[in-house]
Design a protein around this motif. Structure first.
Motif, PDB file in Angstrom:
ATOM      1  N   VAL A 116      -2.837  12.878   0.530  1.00 24.23           N
ATOM      2  CA  VAL A 116      -3.643  11.562   1.388  1.00 24.23           C
ATOM      3  C   VAL A 116      -3.853  11.230   2.408  1.00 24.23           C
ATOM      4  O   VAL A 116      -4.233  11.666   3.218  1.00 24.23           O
ATOM      5  N   ARG A 117      -1.989  11.489   2.260  1.00 25.78           N
ATOM      6  CA  ARG A 117      -2.014  10.554   3.559  1.00 25.78           C
ATOM      7  C   ARG A 117      -1.683  11.260   5.254  1.00 25.78           C
ATOM      8  O   ARG A 117      -2.119  11.400   6.237  1.00 25.78           O
ATOM      9  N   VAL A 159     -12.068   6.359  -0.580  1.00 26.82           N
ATOM     10  CA  VAL A 159     -11.264   5.684   0.007  1.00 26.82           C
ATOM     11  C   VAL A 159     -11.073   5.608  -2.568  1.00 26.82           C
ATOM     12  O   VAL A 159     -12.005   4.950  -2.529  1.00 26.82           O
ATOM     13  N   TRP A 195       0.240   5.111   0.023  1.00 26.39           N
ATOM     14  CA  TRP A 195       0.272   6.443  -0.014  1.00 26.39           C
ATOM     15  C   TRP A 195       1.072   7.526  -0.981  1.00 26.39           C
ATOM     16  O   TRP A 195       1.556   8.195  -0.329  1.00 26.39           O
ATOM     17  N   LEU A 231      -7.660  -1.211   3.859  1.00 27.58           N
ATOM     18  CA  LEU A 231      -6.629  -1.718   3.452  1.00 27.58           C
ATOM     19  C   LEU A 231      -5.943  -2.786   3.851  1.00 27.58           C
ATOM     20  O   LEU A 231      -4.842  -3.279   2.729  1.00 27.58           O
ATOM     21  N   PHE A 242      -5.269  12.050   6.246  1.00 23.90           N
ATOM     22  CA  PHE A 242      -5.572  10.795   6.610  1.00 23.90           C
ATOM     23  C   PHE A 242      -5.374  10.758   7.845  1.00 23.90           C
ATOM     24  O   PHE A 242      -5.785  10.436   9.382  1.00 23.90           O
ATOM     25  N   TYR A 277      -8.877   4.406  -5.433  1.00 20.68           N
ATOM     26  CA  TYR A 277      -7.079   3.599  -5.328  1.00 20.68           C
ATOM     27  C   TYR A 277      -6.606   2.766  -7.346  1.00 20.68           C
ATOM     28  O   TYR A 277      -7.496   3.196  -7.662  1.00 20.68           O
ATOM     29  N   TYR A 307      -2.262   1.965  -5.196  1.00 18.46           N
ATOM     30  CA  TYR A 307      -1.814   3.008  -4.649  1.00 18.46           C
ATOM     31  C   TYR A 307      -2.666   4.447  -4.120  1.00 18.46           C
ATOM     32  O   TYR A 307      -3.771   4.044  -4.579  1.00 18.46           O
ATOM     33  N   ILE A 308      -2.712   4.603  -2.914  1.00 18.89           N
ATOM     34  CA  ILE A 308      -3.958   5.501  -2.486  1.00 18.89           C
ATOM     35  C   ILE A 308      -4.049   7.124  -3.216  1.00 18.89           C
ATOM     36  O   ILE A 308      -3.053   7.450  -2.762  1.00 18.89           O
ATOM     37  N   ARG A 309      -5.166   6.889  -3.512  1.00 17.95           N
ATOM     38  CA  ARG A 309      -4.923   8.441  -4.803  1.00 17.95           C
ATOM     39  C   ARG A 309      -6.037   9.886  -4.200  1.00 17.95           C
ATOM     40  O   ARG A 309      -5.862  10.790  -4.105  1.00 17.95           O
ATOM     41  N   ILE A 347       0.786  -1.396  -0.052  1.00 21.25           N
ATOM     42  CA  ILE A 347       0.048   0.265  -0.281  1.00 21.25           C
ATOM     43  C   ILE A 347       0.758   1.420   0.131  1.00 21.25           C
ATOM     44  O   ILE A 347       1.793   1.204   0.445  1.00 21.25           O
ATOM     45  N   GLN A 390      -9.926   6.588  11.171  1.00 17.97           N
ATOM     46  CA  GLN A 390      -8.728   6.038  10.466  1.00 17.97           C
ATOM     47  C   GLN A 390      -8.677   4.639  11.104  1.00 17.97           C
ATOM     48  O   GLN A 390      -8.406   3.270   9.933  1.00 17.97           O
TER      49      GLN A 390
END
Length: 82
Positions: free
Chosen positions: A11-12, A62, A7, A30, A15, A64, A72-74, A5, A23
């Motif tokens: 975005v991170r 979320v 981020w 995730l 979060f 991704y 990839y968390i976008r 994963i 969270q």
């Protein structure tokens, strides 16, 4: 083999500003993605996150992408506008 994963930095950062219970909801989903990265649907409409996979966790959507064995968390977007 578990997927990685990664981020996007903004975005991170967003979060990390969320309350702990929100969270946790996101992190629980995730964790499932590390085993089944393509389990959620692909968004086909819209401009911003078109062709991204997405899921809802609490009050957040979320977004991704999966490339090879990496998630990839976008994007992190409110599911309801107050």
């Amino acid at each position: 083999m578990k997927a990685r994963i990664i981020w996007a930095d903004p975005v991170r950062d967003m979060f990390l500003l969320l309350p702990g219970f929100e969270q946790e909801e996101i992190l629980t989903r995730l964790e499932m993605l590390t085993h089944f990265p393509q389990m959620y649907p692909v968004r086909m409409k819209g401009r911003r996150f078109r062709r991204h996979r997405w899921f809802q966790a609490g009050n957040w959507l979320v977004y991704y992408r999966v490339i090879d064995n990496t998630v990839y968390i976008r994007g992190l977007w409110p599911s309801r506008i107050p």
